[in-house]
Design a protein around this motif. Sequence first.
Motif, PDB file in Angstrom:
ATOM      1  N   ASP B 316      -3.611 111.237  29.229  1.00 19.51           N
ATOM      2  CA  ASP B 316      -4.073 110.521  28.026  1.00 19.51           C
ATOM      3  C   ASP B 316      -3.585 109.081  27.891  1.00 19.51           C
ATOM      4  O   ASP B 316      -3.840 108.462  26.873  1.00 19.51           O
ATOM      5  CB  ASP B 316      -3.637 111.259  26.745  1.00 19.51           C
ATOM      6  CG  ASP B 316      -4.714 112.200  26.274  1.00 19.51           C
ATOM      7  OD1 ASP B 316      -5.679 112.411  27.053  1.00 19.51           O
ATOM      8  OD2 ASP B 316      -4.613 112.699  25.157  1.00 19.51           O
ATOM      9  N   VAL B 317      -2.853 108.559  28.845  1.00 12.71           N
ATOM     10  CA  VAL B 317      -2.438 107.150  28.766  1.00 12.71           C
ATOM     11  C   VAL B 317      -2.728 106.456  30.082  1.00 12.71           C
ATOM     12  O   VAL B 317      -2.591 107.042  31.144  1.00 12.71           O
ATOM     13  CB  VAL B 317      -0.906 106.978  28.587  1.00 12.71           C
ATOM     14  CG1 VAL B 317      -0.594 106.244  27.316  1.00 12.71           C
ATOM     15  CG2 VAL B 317      -0.174 108.281  28.732  1.00 12.71           C
ATOM     16  N   LYS B 318      -3.083 105.189  29.997  1.00  9.44           N
ATOM     17  CA  LYS B 318      -3.073 104.391  31.215  1.00  9.44           C
ATOM     18  C   LYS B 318      -2.509 103.012  30.906  1.00  9.44           C
ATOM     19  O   LYS B 318      -2.564 102.545  29.773  1.00  9.44           O
ATOM     20  CB  LYS B 318      -4.456 104.302  31.862  1.00  9.44           C
ATOM     21  CG  LYS B 318      -5.592 104.028  30.941  1.00  9.44           C
ATOM     22  CD  LYS B 318      -6.912 104.237  31.700  1.00  9.44           C
ATOM     23  CE  LYS B 318      -8.085 104.338  30.726  1.00  9.44           C
ATOM     24  NZ  LYS B 318      -9.346 104.657  31.371  1.00  9.44           N
ATOM     25  N   GLY B 319      -1.956 102.395  31.932  1.00  8.71           N
ATOM     26  CA  GLY B 319      -1.346 101.079  31.753  1.00  8.71           C
ATOM     27  C   GLY B 319      -0.302 100.849  32.823  1.00  8.71           C
ATOM     28  O   GLY B 319      -0.297 101.519  33.858  1.00  8.71           O
ATOM     29  N   SER B 320       0.573  99.902  32.543  1.00  4.23           N
ATOM     30  CA  SER B 320       1.595  99.558  33.526  1.00  4.23           C
ATOM     31  C   SER B 320       2.619 100.684  33.653  1.00  4.23           C
ATOM     32  O   SER B 320       2.665 101.586  32.811  1.00  4.23           O
ATOM     33  CB  SER B 320       2.291  98.273  33.107  1.00  4.23           C
ATOM     34  OG  SER B 320       3.124  98.528  31.996  1.00  4.23           O
ATOM     35  N   ILE B 321       3.446 100.623  34.675  1.00  4.60           N
ATOM     36  CA  ILE B 321       4.497 101.631  34.857  1.00  4.60           C
ATOM     37  C   ILE B 321       5.393 101.707  33.618  1.00  4.60           C
ATOM     38  O   ILE B 321       5.855 102.779  33.247  1.00  4.60           O
ATOM     39  CB  ILE B 321       5.353 101.341  36.112  1.00  4.60           C
ATOM     40  CG1 ILE B 321       5.872  99.891  36.125  1.00  4.60           C
ATOM     41  CG2 ILE B 321       4.578 101.618  37.377  1.00  4.60           C
ATOM     42  CD1 ILE B 321       6.882  99.613  37.234  1.00  4.60           C
TER      43      ILE B 321
END
Lengths: 365, 365
Positions: B316-321
């Motif tokens: 449910d999340v995406k983005g940087s590390i």
Amino acid sequence: MGMMKGAAALPLNAILDGDCVERMNALPANSIDLIFADPPYNLQLRGDLHRPDNSKVDAVDDAWDQFDSLKIYDAFTRDWLAAARRLLKPNGAIWVIGSYHNVFRLGAELQNQGFWILNDVVWRKSNPMPNFRGKRFTNAHETLIWASKGEGAKYTFNYEALKALNEGIQMRSDWMIPLCTGHERLKDEAGDKAHPTQKPMALLHRVLLGTTNPGDVVLDPFFGTGTTGAVAKMLGREFIGIEREESYRRIAEKRLAKVRKFDRSALEVTTSRRAEPRVAFGVLVERGMLRPGEQLVSARGATAKVRADGTLVGHDVKGSIHQVGAAIEGAPSCNGWTYWHFMRDGQPVPIDVLRQQIRAEMREG
Amino acid sequence: MGMMKGAAALPLNAILDGDCVERMNALPANSIDLIFADPPYNLQLRGDLHRPDNSKVDAVDDAWDQFDSLKIYDAFTRDWLAAARRLLKPNGAIWVIGSYHNVFRLGAELQNQGFWILNDVVWRKSNPMPNFRGKRFTNAHETLIWASKGEGAKYTFNYEALKALNEGIQMRSDWMIPLCTGHERLKDEAGDKAHPTQKPMALLHRVLLGTTNPGDVVLDPFFGTGTTGAVAKMLGREFIGIEREESYRRIAEKRLAKVRKFDRSALEVTTSRRAEPRVAFGVLVERGMLRPGEQLVSARGATAKVRADGTLVGHDVKGSIHQVGAAIEGAPSCNGWTYWHFMRDGQPVPIDVLRQQIRAEMREG
DNA sequence: GGGCTCAGTGAATCGCAGT
DNA sequence: AACTGCGATTCACTGAGCC
């Protein structure tokens, strides 16, 4: 173009042999999304040059020999670039790479043929060969040129993906990437390097991720040992390679057979808002997320009232959320979605939040 | 060289007015040690450009940068380069600077006239103007070309001085130098910038220190507000400037009167002190250290998948590390470099290990 | 003076879909 | 093909002003 049916089928994910100009001219026009070209510059032409009258070269200025080989190199460049240009879709693009020996000829001829330069990009080598004799600067970079088919032509640029790749800061025109060494460097049967100028996959990764979409067709007229094809395959792009040397083709074939494509989900890449579906502000009113007559506020205290047709009325202005915002700020333009806020529990909330709700519904529905 | 006495006298440390080709042709042949030329770039700007905050970019739209066609620009280049060539001593050298708009024309014409390119050098700007519309790579560099008068000609290269300037390491062909800003940037009576394209003294310092000797004569046919002259004077070189615009000449005269030989105070301020940029997580993917689709784990068992653009997808999340780590932990922030691990031989290894590998490469390179 | 915030700016070839 | 109108988009650094 007078092409027979069937001739229009592109030989996808194949390596063609022979002369790249002939091969390109046999492919259908306007069929390729991206061309990546790493042309040779050391053509070893000097020994083959003959002055028509057999006269002796003037010793005062040694430029004659250089001049004639430049002319031959320019003709070679003109021919393959013209063939490449014919193949490109109107919204396609080309990358070429070179060093100071040939890149000025490449760039000038690109411009002469009407290509429109978008950027020149510097590949900075983290581990260049030093200048052993100490007579010049360490030659620590090569130059890439990225060009569209002409002024005003569209082109693919995955801005947000490249920004993500660069820790959230927009990608610059200078890229630090090491030379192709170690396990990545292909060896021949004797254990020597298989190709003198094998490019690192990291370089192609950035090029293809940034300026093509999955499924695009990428052509490399100087395929060598197939770095362009290998990275294209990994990234879910189609490739066509042309290579005249049988030994390079053989090594490339073997290499490509071993390459695995990445998962589809891994190839989905950060996208910009531009790519999201458009939502009309009026839809928020229609759906009752905002009431006609409700007041919107800007961060700096300006106010406007929502009307039933999805327009705003401010002090002396009416129009779209963007027009009213721009008029109030005296600005040439304004993004109304981030400019205007509605009040909930005494707090101002950007109307963009409501747009995101609608987009989420659209994705599920 | 059959030159009359008197005609051979060079107007040292003076600024000549008028057309640079006429002026150069009136000077004695084979008399100049180094030419530094920053010709008009022939930018072809169409409309206005605004920043995201709606402020307008102050573009270089001066009449002296306008040419009707590439052909006319090429003729202009041919003429001034031929005049420059005539002036150079046999062991002299030339530097030209340009951007992708014009540098390929410059480099090709240098070669056409028999100049021998020694290096192309990239001026990397530590603080370039961003690409406001997100349509291209940040244009973060300009290109200099350094050439001798012909193949086999001798030239001056102060290898050890440049090595010392570079902390004991051979000077590379890419130089990180900030734009000319702050107190170094000359202002007119109204307080606006006196010249739209004033070059930083640090750039000229490196050029003149590296490729001339004290007492050498340096000519700049596009003198502008006199950066070349100022640095030449500081370093004990003689200069000749040619500048068409009276306002630039006036400012340059005033500036040069204040310059002291060996006064390096301004240079030390402007030398770039910024360290190498941080390592982006995406670079690990690009270089094949991590594969798109590969799973990362946290010490507490959370997982996420690597994407081709260096972002992660968790549940449910995406983005940087950092973003995905923070979201999973419900924390305001998270150091992704220590939070995430990749699996090797059944053991979790922090991804920071890979970052350290890249940093080691960069230090060596 | 020191530390902070805020505004300003630099060689720029800087839309695009829908009608 | 031309026109209309939505609405996307910025990094590093400097200097002035203020507390």
